[in-house]
Design an enzyme around this catalytic site. Structure first.
Site, PDB file in Angstrom:
ATOM      1  N   HIS A   1      49.065  48.152  33.135  1.00  0.00           N
ATOM      2  CA  HIS A   1      48.076  48.046  34.047  1.00  0.00           C
ATOM      3  C   HIS A   1      46.762  48.760  33.506  1.00  0.00           C
ATOM      4  O   HIS A   1      45.569  48.043  33.873  1.00  0.00           O
ATOM      5  CB  HIS A   1      48.289  48.733  35.540  1.00  0.00           C
ATOM      6  CG  HIS A   1      47.513  48.517  36.590  1.00  0.00           C
ATOM      7  ND1 HIS A   1      47.095  47.207  36.958  1.00  0.00           N
ATOM      8  CD2 HIS A   1      46.661  49.565  37.412  1.00  0.00           C
ATOM      9  CE1 HIS A   1      46.051  47.358  37.922  1.00  0.00           C
ATOM     10  NE2 HIS A   1      45.944  48.776  38.246  1.00  0.00           N
TER      11      HIS A   1
ATOM     12  N   ASP B   1      43.703  42.922  35.046  1.00  0.00           N
ATOM     13  CA  ASP B   1      45.020  43.165  35.592  1.00  0.00           C
ATOM     14  C   ASP B   1      44.989  43.072  37.243  1.00  0.00           C
ATOM     15  O   ASP B   1      45.601  44.282  37.759  1.00  0.00           O
ATOM     16  CB  ASP B   1      45.705  44.353  35.141  1.00  0.00           C
ATOM     17  CG  ASP B   1      47.254  44.094  35.035  1.00  0.00           C
ATOM     18  OD1 ASP B   1      47.895  43.446  34.658  1.00  0.00           O
ATOM     19  OD2 ASP B   1      47.865  45.132  35.773  1.00  0.00           O
TER      20      ASP B   1
ATOM     21  N   SER C   1      41.522  46.476  38.372  1.00  0.00           N
ATOM     22  CA  SER C   1      42.169  47.023  39.605  1.00  0.00           C
ATOM     23  C   SER C   1      41.268  47.146  40.780  1.00  0.00           C
ATOM     24  O   SER C   1      40.713  46.168  41.033  1.00  0.00           O
ATOM     25  CB  SER C   1      43.015  48.483  39.157  1.00  0.00           C
ATOM     26  OG  SER C   1      43.917  48.703  40.309  1.00  0.00           O
TER      27      SER C   1
END
Length: 297
Positions: free
Chosen positions: A275, A145, A121
Protein backbone atom coordinates in the site's frame (compact mmCIF):
# COMPACT_ATOMS: atom_id res chain seq x y z
CA UNK A 1 12.37 18.21 20.41
CA UNK A 2 13.62 17.29 16.95
CA UNK A 3 15.97 19.87 15.45
CA UNK A 4 16.03 20.76 11.75
CA UNK A 5 19.35 18.93 11.34
CA UNK A 6 17.95 15.80 12.98
CA UNK A 7 14.79 15.98 10.87
CA UNK A 8 16.79 15.64 7.65
CA UNK A 9 19.44 13.22 8.88
CA UNK A 10 18.01 10.36 6.80
CA UNK A 11 18.26 12.08 3.42
CA UNK A 12 21.55 10.40 2.38
CA UNK A 13 20.00 6.97 2.98
CA UNK A 14 16.84 8.07 1.15
CA UNK A 15 18.94 9.20 -1.80
CA UNK A 16 20.67 5.80 -1.90
CA UNK A 17 17.27 4.08 -2.15
CA UNK A 18 16.64 5.81 -5.47
CA UNK A 19 20.28 5.67 -6.66
CA UNK A 20 20.61 9.44 -6.56
CA UNK A 21 24.21 10.52 -7.04
CA UNK A 22 23.55 14.26 -7.43
CA UNK A 23 23.95 16.53 -4.42
CA UNK A 24 21.04 16.74 -2.01
CA UNK A 25 18.60 19.56 -2.74
CA UNK A 26 17.74 22.30 -0.30
CA UNK A 27 14.66 21.41 1.75
CA UNK A 28 13.03 23.42 4.50
CA UNK A 29 9.83 23.80 6.49
CA UNK A 30 7.25 26.28 5.19
CA UNK A 31 3.94 26.89 6.92
CA UNK A 32 0.52 28.11 5.85
CA UNK A 33 -2.33 29.22 8.08
CA UNK A 34 -5.71 28.00 6.87
CA UNK A 35 -8.92 28.38 8.83
CA UNK A 36 -6.97 29.03 12.01
CA UNK A 37 -4.86 25.89 11.59
CA UNK A 38 -1.12 25.85 11.03
CA UNK A 39 -0.37 23.52 8.11
CA UNK A 40 3.27 22.51 7.88
CA UNK A 41 4.99 21.51 4.64
CA UNK A 42 8.37 20.54 3.27
CA UNK A 43 9.49 22.73 0.36
CA UNK A 44 12.05 20.98 -1.84
CA UNK A 45 14.50 23.29 -3.71
CA UNK A 46 14.24 27.06 -3.87
CA UNK A 47 12.14 26.98 -7.03
CA UNK A 48 8.34 27.16 -7.18
CA UNK A 49 6.94 23.66 -6.68
CA UNK A 50 5.69 21.68 -9.67
CA UNK A 51 4.47 18.74 -7.60
CA UNK A 52 2.45 18.68 -4.38
CA UNK A 53 2.40 15.42 -2.40
CA UNK A 54 -0.25 14.30 0.12
CA UNK A 55 0.41 11.35 2.46
CA UNK A 56 -1.86 8.66 3.85
CA UNK A 57 -3.51 8.38 7.27
CA UNK A 58 -1.03 8.10 10.12
CA UNK A 59 1.94 9.16 7.97
CA UNK A 60 3.50 12.57 7.30
CA UNK A 61 5.30 14.57 4.61
CA UNK A 62 8.57 12.67 5.12
CA UNK A 63 7.02 9.52 3.65
CA UNK A 64 7.74 11.10 0.24
CA UNK A 65 11.42 11.98 0.83
CA UNK A 66 12.96 9.20 -1.28
CA UNK A 67 10.38 9.60 -4.05
CA UNK A 68 11.02 13.34 -4.30
CA UNK A 69 14.78 12.80 -4.31
CA UNK A 70 14.41 10.34 -7.18
CA UNK A 71 11.98 12.55 -9.08
CA UNK A 72 14.32 15.56 -8.83
CA UNK A 73 11.59 18.19 -9.28
CA UNK A 74 10.69 21.22 -7.17
CA UNK A 75 8.05 19.88 -4.83
CA UNK A 76 5.88 20.56 -1.82
CA UNK A 77 5.07 17.74 0.61
CA UNK A 78 2.23 18.54 2.98
CA UNK A 79 1.61 17.39 6.54
CA UNK A 80 -2.17 16.95 6.40
CA UNK A 81 -4.17 18.43 9.30
CA UNK A 82 -3.74 16.28 12.38
CA UNK A 83 -0.46 14.83 11.10
CA UNK A 84 3.25 15.60 11.33
CA UNK A 85 3.91 19.18 12.40
CA UNK A 86 0.45 20.44 11.38
CA UNK A 87 -2.19 21.36 13.96
CA UNK A 88 -4.77 18.89 15.17
CA UNK A 89 -8.44 19.69 14.52
CA UNK A 90 -10.56 20.06 17.65
CA UNK A 91 -13.45 18.29 15.91
CA UNK A 92 -11.16 15.45 14.70
CA UNK A 93 -12.73 15.75 11.24
CA UNK A 94 -10.12 14.47 8.80
CA UNK A 95 -12.44 13.53 5.95
CA UNK A 96 -11.20 14.24 2.40
CA UNK A 97 -13.69 17.07 1.90
CA UNK A 98 -12.47 18.74 5.09
CA UNK A 99 -8.81 18.22 4.22
CA UNK A 100 -9.48 19.76 0.80
CA UNK A 101 -10.05 23.19 2.29
CA UNK A 102 -6.68 23.06 4.05
CA UNK A 103 -4.94 21.78 0.92
CA UNK A 104 -6.48 24.56 -1.15
CA UNK A 105 -5.17 27.14 1.29
CA UNK A 106 -1.69 25.63 1.11
CA UNK A 107 -1.76 25.75 -2.68
CA UNK A 108 -2.95 29.37 -2.58
CA UNK A 109 -0.18 30.44 -0.21
CA UNK A 110 2.79 28.28 -1.14
CA UNK A 111 2.55 27.56 -4.88
CA UNK A 112 2.53 29.84 -7.90
CA UNK A 113 1.10 27.61 -10.64
CA UNK A 114 -1.03 24.53 -11.27
CA UNK A 115 0.40 21.43 -9.61
CA UNK A 116 0.79 17.78 -10.39
CA UNK A 117 -1.10 16.62 -7.30
CA UNK A 118 -0.04 13.22 -5.95
CA UNK A 119 -1.96 11.61 -3.11
CA UNK A 120 -1.64 8.22 -1.43
CA UNK A 121 -4.48 6.58 0.52
CA UNK A 122 -6.23 9.31 2.57
CA UNK A 123 -4.06 11.81 0.72
CA UNK A 124 -5.39 10.50 -2.60
CA UNK A 125 -9.01 10.87 -1.54
CA UNK A 126 -8.21 14.34 -0.21
CA UNK A 127 -6.49 15.17 -3.52
CA UNK A 128 -9.68 14.30 -5.42
CA UNK A 129 -11.70 16.65 -3.22
CA UNK A 130 -9.05 19.39 -3.46
CA UNK A 131 -8.79 19.16 -7.26
CA UNK A 132 -12.57 19.35 -7.56
CA UNK A 133 -12.75 22.27 -5.14
CA UNK A 134 -10.04 24.36 -6.83
CA UNK A 135 -9.43 22.91 -10.32
CA UNK A 136 -7.41 25.90 -11.46
CA UNK A 137 -4.65 24.88 -9.05
CA UNK A 138 -4.21 21.31 -10.33
CA UNK A 139 -2.96 20.33 -13.80
CA UNK A 140 -3.01 16.57 -13.28
CA UNK A 141 -3.91 14.12 -10.53
CA UNK A 142 -2.08 10.95 -9.50
CA UNK A 143 -3.74 8.57 -7.04
CA UNK A 144 -1.48 6.10 -5.27
CA UNK A 145 -3.11 2.81 -4.21
CA UNK A 146 -6.54 4.26 -3.51
CA UNK A 147 -9.91 4.85 -5.15
CA UNK A 148 -13.16 6.16 -3.66
CA UNK A 149 -14.42 2.59 -3.77
CA UNK A 150 -11.99 1.32 -1.13
CA UNK A 151 -14.05 0.86 2.02
CA UNK A 152 -12.59 -0.45 5.27
CA UNK A 153 -14.90 -2.94 6.96
CA UNK A 154 -14.65 -2.18 10.70
CA UNK A 155 -15.31 -5.85 11.48
CA UNK A 156 -12.64 -7.18 9.13
CA UNK A 157 -8.97 -7.52 10.12
CA UNK A 158 -7.08 -4.36 9.21
CA UNK A 159 -3.42 -4.07 10.21
CA UNK A 160 -3.30 -0.28 9.97
CA UNK A 161 -6.32 0.30 12.21
CA UNK A 162 -5.28 -2.49 14.55
CA UNK A 163 -1.82 -0.96 14.89
CA UNK A 164 -3.16 2.55 15.49
CA UNK A 165 -5.56 1.18 18.10
CA UNK A 166 -2.57 0.20 20.26
CA UNK A 167 -1.13 2.07 23.26
CA UNK A 168 -1.24 5.86 23.25
CA UNK A 169 2.30 6.03 24.64
CA UNK A 170 5.34 3.75 24.57
CA UNK A 171 8.45 3.53 26.75
CA UNK A 172 10.74 3.99 23.72
CA UNK A 173 10.83 4.33 19.96
CA UNK A 174 12.34 0.87 19.78
CA UNK A 175 9.17 -0.52 21.37
CA UNK A 176 7.13 1.00 18.54
CA UNK A 177 9.53 -0.39 15.95
CA UNK A 178 9.16 -3.88 17.42
CA UNK A 179 5.37 -3.63 17.38
CA UNK A 180 5.34 -2.29 13.80
CA UNK A 181 7.50 -5.19 12.63
CA UNK A 182 5.07 -7.71 14.13
CA UNK A 183 2.38 -6.15 11.91
CA UNK A 184 4.57 -6.62 8.84
CA UNK A 185 5.10 -2.91 8.19
CA UNK A 186 8.03 -1.59 6.16
CA UNK A 187 10.56 -3.26 3.88
CA UNK A 188 13.09 -3.68 6.72
CA UNK A 189 13.91 -2.64 10.29
CA UNK A 190 15.97 0.36 9.22
CA UNK A 191 13.07 1.77 7.20
CA UNK A 192 10.63 1.21 10.06
CA UNK A 193 12.99 2.87 12.55
CA UNK A 194 13.31 5.90 10.26
CA UNK A 195 9.54 6.18 9.93
CA UNK A 196 8.98 5.84 13.65
CA UNK A 197 11.59 8.47 14.45
CA UNK A 198 10.04 11.01 12.09
CA UNK A 199 6.48 10.26 13.20
CA UNK A 200 6.89 10.40 17.00
CA UNK A 201 7.89 12.76 19.77
CA UNK A 202 9.17 12.36 23.32
CA UNK A 203 6.86 13.69 26.02
CA UNK A 204 8.16 15.63 29.07
CA UNK A 205 7.92 12.47 31.19
CA UNK A 206 10.11 10.52 28.75
CA UNK A 207 7.35 8.53 27.05
CA UNK A 208 7.10 8.33 23.26
CA UNK A 209 3.88 9.09 21.36
CA UNK A 210 2.86 9.49 17.75
CA UNK A 211 2.63 13.01 16.37
CA UNK A 212 -0.55 12.31 14.43
CA UNK A 213 -3.94 12.77 16.04
CA UNK A 214 -5.34 9.43 14.83
CA UNK A 215 -3.23 7.50 17.35
CA UNK A 216 -5.05 9.36 20.13
CA UNK A 217 -8.61 8.81 18.87
CA UNK A 218 -11.18 6.06 18.56
CA UNK A 219 -10.86 5.43 14.83
CA UNK A 220 -14.21 3.69 14.61
CA UNK A 221 -16.02 6.83 15.77
CA UNK A 222 -14.44 9.26 13.29
CA UNK A 223 -16.49 10.84 10.46
CA UNK A 224 -16.22 8.92 7.18
CA UNK A 225 -16.42 10.01 3.54
CA UNK A 226 -19.18 9.29 1.03
CA UNK A 227 -17.64 7.31 -1.85
CA UNK A 228 -20.36 8.38 -4.29
CA UNK A 229 -19.54 12.03 -3.68
CA UNK A 230 -15.87 11.41 -4.40
CA UNK A 231 -16.63 9.36 -7.53
CA UNK A 232 -18.78 12.25 -8.77
CA UNK A 233 -15.99 14.74 -8.01
CA UNK A 234 -13.49 12.56 -9.84
CA UNK A 235 -15.71 12.27 -12.90
CA UNK A 236 -16.18 16.05 -12.99
CA UNK A 237 -12.44 16.68 -13.38
CA UNK A 238 -11.19 17.69 -16.82
CA UNK A 239 -7.51 17.13 -16.03
CA UNK A 240 -5.48 13.94 -16.67
CA UNK A 241 -5.91 11.34 -13.92
CA UNK A 242 -3.64 8.34 -13.30
CA UNK A 243 -3.82 5.52 -10.79
CA UNK A 244 -0.62 3.90 -9.51
CA UNK A 245 -1.32 0.82 -7.40
CA UNK A 246 0.59 -1.85 -5.56
CA UNK A 247 0.11 -5.44 -6.64
CA UNK A 248 -0.05 -6.32 -2.92
CA UNK A 249 -1.81 -3.11 -1.91
CA UNK A 250 -5.39 -2.20 -1.02
CA UNK A 251 -6.87 -2.54 -4.51
CA UNK A 252 -8.31 -5.76 -5.87
CA UNK A 253 -9.66 -6.56 -9.33
CA UNK A 254 -13.13 -5.27 -8.40
CA UNK A 255 -11.69 -1.90 -7.36
CA UNK A 256 -9.78 -1.64 -10.63
CA UNK A 257 -12.81 -2.58 -12.71
CA UNK A 258 -14.90 0.00 -10.86
CA UNK A 259 -12.23 2.67 -11.40
CA UNK A 260 -12.11 1.97 -15.14
CA UNK A 261 -15.90 2.11 -15.33
CA UNK A 262 -15.93 5.58 -13.79
CA UNK A 263 -12.77 6.83 -15.56
CA UNK A 264 -12.24 4.79 -18.75
CA UNK A 265 -9.58 7.18 -20.06
CA UNK A 266 -7.42 7.21 -16.92
CA UNK A 267 -4.02 5.52 -17.03
CA UNK A 268 -3.22 2.61 -14.69
CA UNK A 269 0.29 1.82 -13.47
CA UNK A 270 0.76 -1.40 -11.46
CA UNK A 271 3.86 -1.64 -9.28
CA UNK A 272 5.08 -4.68 -7.37
CA UNK A 273 4.65 -3.64 -3.76
CA UNK A 274 2.24 -2.89 -0.96
CA UNK A 275 0.00 0.00 0.00
CA UNK A 276 2.80 2.45 0.89
CA UNK A 277 4.60 2.33 -2.45
CA UNK A 278 6.51 5.53 -1.66
CA UNK A 279 8.26 3.63 1.12
CA UNK A 280 8.25 0.07 -0.26
CA UNK A 281 9.51 0.83 -3.78
CA UNK A 282 10.31 4.54 -4.20
CA UNK A 283 12.39 3.97 -7.34
CA UNK A 284 9.49 2.26 -9.14
CA UNK A 285 7.06 4.96 -8.01
CA UNK A 286 9.46 7.65 -9.17
CA UNK A 287 9.68 6.06 -12.61
CA UNK A 288 5.90 5.82 -12.81
CA UNK A 289 5.56 9.52 -11.95
CA UNK A 290 8.09 10.44 -14.64
CA UNK A 291 6.18 8.34 -17.18
CA UNK A 292 2.90 9.97 -16.15
CA UNK A 293 4.41 13.44 -16.42
CA UNK A 294 5.71 12.73 -19.93
CA UNK A 295 2.39 11.29 -21.09
CA UNK A 296 0.53 14.37 -19.84
CA UNK A 297 2.70 16.82 -21.80
Amino acid sequence: MTTVTEEFQFLPQDAALVSRSAHLPHVRRKNATVGGLNISTLHWTNEPPQYTFLHGAGLNAHTWDATILGLNRPALAVDLPGHGDSDWREDADYRPITNAAAIGGVLDQLTSGPQILVGQSLGGLSAIAAAHRQPQQVRSLVLVDITPGVQIDPKAPNPVKDFLAGPRQYPSREAIVERALTFGFGPDREAVARGVYLNTRVTPDGQVEFKHHLAHLDLFKLPTHDPLDLWASLQDLTIPVALVYGTQGFLNSSHLTEFQRYLPDAALYPIKGGHNLQEDTPSALTQALKDIERSAL
